[in-house]
Design a protein around this motif. Structure first.
Motif, PDB file in Angstrom:
ATOM      1  N   LEU A 114       0.859  -1.302   0.100  1.00  0.00           N
ATOM      2  CA  LEU A 114       0.060  -0.152   0.025  1.00  0.00           C
ATOM      3  C   LEU A 114       0.816   1.307   0.172  1.00  0.00           C
ATOM      4  CD1 LEU A 114      -3.295  -1.067   2.761  1.00  0.00           C
ATOM      5  CD2 LEU A 114      -2.892  -0.121  -0.107  1.00  0.00           C
ATOM      6  N   ILE A 115       2.028   1.047   0.603  1.00  0.00           N
ATOM      7  CA  ILE A 115       2.605   2.264   0.501  1.00  0.00           C
ATOM      8  C   ILE A 115       3.394   2.637  -0.906  1.00  0.00           C
ATOM      9  CG2 ILE A 115       5.042   3.520   1.979  1.00  0.00           C
ATOM     10  CD1 ILE A 115       2.353   3.701   3.635  1.00  0.00           C
ATOM     11  N   PRO A 116       3.828   2.013  -1.246  1.00  0.00           N
ATOM     12  CA  PRO A 116       4.494   2.220  -2.889  1.00  0.00           C
ATOM     13  C   PRO A 116       3.223   2.341  -3.627  1.00  0.00           C
ATOM     14  CG  PRO A 116       5.784  -0.030  -2.329  1.00  0.00           C
ATOM     15  CD  PRO A 116       4.512   0.567  -1.107  1.00  0.00           C
ATOM     16  N   LEU A 117       2.263   1.824  -3.720  1.00  0.00           N
ATOM     17  CA  LEU A 117       0.638   2.608  -4.166  1.00  0.00           C
ATOM     18  C   LEU A 117       0.724   4.206  -3.724  1.00  0.00           C
ATOM     19  CD1 LEU A 117      -1.647  -0.881  -4.375  1.00  0.00           C
ATOM     20  CD2 LEU A 117       0.062   0.214  -6.151  1.00  0.00           C
ATOM     21  N   TYR A 118       0.879   4.208  -2.679  1.00  0.00           N
ATOM     22  CA  TYR A 118       0.726   5.581  -2.737  1.00  0.00           C
ATOM     23  C   TYR A 118       0.926   6.360  -3.119  1.00  0.00           C
ATOM     24  CZ  TYR A 118      -0.052   9.442   0.777  1.00  0.00           C
ATOM     25  OH  TYR A 118       0.012  10.788   1.710  1.00  0.00           O
ATOM     26  N   VAL A 119       2.677   6.233  -2.918  1.00  0.00           N
ATOM     27  CA  VAL A 119       3.931   6.921  -3.611  1.00  0.00           C
ATOM     28  C   VAL A 119       3.471   6.944  -5.228  1.00  0.00           C
ATOM     29  CG1 VAL A 119       6.280   6.897  -4.298  1.00  0.00           C
ATOM     30  CG2 VAL A 119       5.711   6.283  -1.868  1.00  0.00           C
ATOM     31  N   LEU A 120       3.041   5.288  -5.349  1.00  0.00           N
ATOM     32  CA  LEU A 120       2.603   5.832  -6.769  1.00  0.00           C
ATOM     33  C   LEU A 120       1.149   6.888  -7.663  1.00  0.00           C
ATOM     34  CD1 LEU A 120       3.224   4.678  -9.697  1.00  0.00           C
ATOM     35  CD2 LEU A 120       1.617   2.853  -9.431  1.00  0.00           C
ATOM     36  N   LEU A 121       0.096   6.340  -7.151  1.00  0.00           N
ATOM     37  CA  LEU A 121      -0.904   7.586  -6.983  1.00  0.00           C
ATOM     38  C   LEU A 121      -0.555   9.145  -6.796  1.00  0.00           C
ATOM     39  CD1 LEU A 121      -3.644   5.508  -5.095  1.00  0.00           C
ATOM     40  CD2 LEU A 121      -3.004   4.898  -7.424  1.00  0.00           C
ATOM     41  N   GLY A 122       0.327   9.535  -6.150  1.00  0.00           N
ATOM     42  CA  GLY A 122       0.748  10.559  -5.792  1.00  0.00           C
ATOM     43  C   GLY A 122       1.167  11.241  -6.689  1.00  0.00           C
ATOM     44  N   ARG A 123       2.262  10.183  -8.090  1.00  0.00           N
ATOM     45  CA  ARG A 123       3.228  11.199  -9.388  1.00  0.00           C
ATOM     46  C   ARG A 123       1.726  10.833 -10.644  1.00  0.00           C
ATOM     47  NH1 ARG A 123       8.973   7.481  -9.044  1.00  0.00           N
ATOM     48  NH2 ARG A 123       9.456   8.554  -6.796  1.00  0.00           N
ATOM     49  N   LEU A 124       1.119  10.377  -9.698  1.00  0.00           N
ATOM     50  CA  LEU A 124      -0.073  10.241 -11.073  1.00  0.00           C
ATOM     51  C   LEU A 124      -1.175  10.951 -10.468  1.00  0.00           C
ATOM     52  CD1 LEU A 124      -0.371   6.454 -11.892  1.00  0.00           C
ATOM     53  CD2 LEU A 124       0.635   7.570 -12.608  1.00  0.00           C
ATOM     54  N   GLY A 125      -0.693  11.809  -9.456  1.00  0.00           N
ATOM     55  CA  GLY A 125      -2.543  12.602  -9.531  1.00  0.00           C
ATOM     56  C   GLY A 125      -4.081  12.053  -9.441  1.00  0.00           C
ATOM     57  N   LEU A 126      -3.417  11.504  -8.617  1.00  0.00           N
ATOM     58  CA  LEU A 126      -4.735  10.193  -7.571  1.00  0.00           C
ATOM     59  C   LEU A 126      -4.506   9.781  -6.131  1.00  0.00           C
ATOM     60  CD1 LEU A 126      -4.496   7.722 -10.789  1.00  0.00           C
ATOM     61  CD2 LEU A 126      -6.234   9.910 -10.183  1.00  0.00           C
ATOM     62  N   GLN A 127      -3.635  10.504  -5.510  1.00  0.00           N
ATOM     63  CA  GLN A 127      -3.552  10.129  -4.286  1.00  0.00           C
ATOM     64  C   GLN A 127      -4.712  11.503  -3.733  1.00  0.00           C
ATOM     65  OE1 GLN A 127      -0.389  12.218  -1.855  1.00  0.00           O
ATOM     66  NE2 GLN A 127       1.097  10.160  -2.346  1.00  0.00           N
ATOM     67  N   ASN A 128      -5.281  10.649  -2.180  1.00  0.00           N
ATOM     68  CA  ASN A 128      -6.344  11.416  -1.969  1.00  0.00           C
ATOM     69  C   ASN A 128      -7.805  11.225  -2.784  1.00  0.00           C
ATOM     70  OD1 ASN A 128      -7.903  11.996   0.107  1.00  0.00           O
ATOM     71  ND2 ASN A 128      -6.906  13.827  -0.187  1.00  0.00           N
ATOM     72  N   SER A 129      -7.824   9.894  -3.739  1.00  0.00           N
ATOM     73  CA  SER A 129      -8.654  10.423  -4.913  1.00  0.00           C
ATOM     74  C   SER A 129      -9.641   8.717  -4.783  1.00  0.00           C
ATOM     75  CB  SER A 129      -8.448  10.188  -6.375  1.00  0.00           C
ATOM     76  OG  SER A 129      -9.137  10.128  -7.287  1.00  0.00           O
ATOM     77  N   LEU A 130     -10.513   9.026  -4.838  1.00  0.00           N
ATOM     78  CA  LEU A 130     -11.780   7.935  -4.868  1.00  0.00           C
ATOM     79  C   LEU A 130     -11.048   6.898  -5.767  1.00  0.00           C
ATOM     80  CD1 LEU A 130     -15.333   9.485  -3.689  1.00  0.00           C
ATOM     81  CD2 LEU A 130     -13.834   8.636  -2.263  1.00  0.00           C
ATOM     82  N   VAL A 131     -11.068   8.252  -7.338  1.00  0.00           N
ATOM     83  CA  VAL A 131     -11.101   7.296  -8.413  1.00  0.00           C
ATOM     84  C   VAL A 131      -9.273   6.513  -8.542  1.00  0.00           C
ATOM     85  CG1 VAL A 131      -9.995   7.148 -10.981  1.00  0.00           C
ATOM     86  CG2 VAL A 131     -12.038   8.438  -9.909  1.00  0.00           C
ATOM     87  N   GLY A 132      -8.789   6.760  -7.439  1.00  0.00           N
ATOM     88  CA  GLY A 132      -7.535   6.183  -6.921  1.00  0.00           C
ATOM     89  C   GLY A 132      -7.849   5.077  -6.533  1.00  0.00           C
ATOM     90  N   LEU A 133      -8.601   5.105  -5.443  1.00  0.00           N
ATOM     91  CA  LEU A 133      -8.655   4.048  -4.246  1.00  0.00           C
ATOM     92  C   LEU A 133      -9.486   2.993  -5.074  1.00  0.00           C
ATOM     93  CD1 LEU A 133      -9.261   2.692  -0.779  1.00  0.00           C
ATOM     94  CD2 LEU A 133     -11.296   4.253  -1.366  1.00  0.00           C
TER      95      LEU A 133
END
Length: 270
Positions: A114-133
């Motif tokens: 989950l932590i690597p995915l959190y970092v990846l979503l941040g780079r994709l602009g999907l951090q703290n996003s329902l779409v990213g989740l």
């Protein structure tokens, strides 16, 4: 002992065991339902009123959860249908290796990535996003979903596929017009699993969502524990649990026949 008495004793043992197991599994839910309507002054719906007005409002949390669930179920069904169709009906180089690699995801405890995915979503602009989740939850559901759909497509007789080809259907047309109807029990099973997993998901939402206005129901219900100087508001918490459990129970009761058929009609064949 006569055969009739032996059968009677067997039935009594069967019904006694299943009844005891039913009570054992239903007791926590029944206790939550009882606790949710209990107040200091008797019984009522005050706990549900407190839950409705908690934080940003239960409507916000319900809308967030519904959005995440809808995107997760839709994404899981679309990808698993196409993936299961490809693995079940076609031959291509590296097919078995790719399928085993997909199943290998089941061997990885998802909290560890989950932590690597959190970092990846941040780079994709999907951090703290329902779409990213939702994308993360789809990824977690795909190994089981693809496995189910692949085995279901393999169970479809080749004659049906040949008949669709004779009628002029290409590969995609045969899937959409014919084969998808043949694997409806598996589709219902995969959809039900994806719904239950996304509706009740807590840990991934806890890591990936930061804003309270984007919290899902599990996060909101857990957050109710410390609403008054860190003390636990058990009645309101139980009201939230009942509110979350009702849709799951209703959907399972509606789809239970398809769910059972999904496992019985070759979905788990080796």
């Amino acid at each position: 002992m006569t055969p009739s008495r032996s059968r009677t004793a067997g039935r009594l043992g069967y019904y006694g065991t299943t009844g005891a197991l039913a009570v054992l599994f239903l007791f926590p839910l029944l206790w939550s339902a009882w606790a949710s309507v209990r107040t200091p002054h008797g019984f009522g719906l005050q706990n549900f009123r407190n839950m409705v007005h908690y934080g940003d409002g239960i409507g916000t949390y319900l809308a967030n959860t519904a959005a995440v669930t809808a995107m997760t179920v839709t994404g899981t069904l679309v990808v698993s249908l196409l993936g299961g169709y490809a693995f079940g009906r076609f031959r291509f180089p590296g097919k078995n290796v790719l399928f085993l690699a997909t199943l290998a995801i089941l061997m990885v405890p998802y909290p560890t990535i989950l932590i690597p995915l959190y970092v990846l979503l941040g780079r994709l602009g999907l951090q703290n996003s329902l779409v990213g989740l939702s994308l993360v939850l789809v990824m977690f559901q795909l190994p089981f979903a693809v496995f189910m759909m692949r085995n279901s497509f393999e169970a479809v007789p080749q004659e049906i596929v040949d008949s669709a080809a004779v009628d002029g259907c290409g590969s995609l047309a045969a899937l959409l017009r014919v084969l998808v109807h043949m694997v409806r029990p598996a589709v219902a099973t995969v959809g039900l699993f994806a719904f239950l997993a996304s509706w009740n998901e807590f840990f991934a939402a806890l890591i990936l969502l930061n804003s309270s206005d984007r919290f899902t129901l599990p996060l909101a219900v857990v957050d109710m524990e410390g609403r008054t100087f860190g003390s636990i508001d058990y009645p309101t918490l139980q009201a939230g649990v009942v509110f979350m459990a009702v849709p799951c129970l209703v959907l399972f009761l509606l789809l239970q026949r398809s769910y059972v058929r999904g496992f019985m009609s070759g979905a788990l064949r080796s």
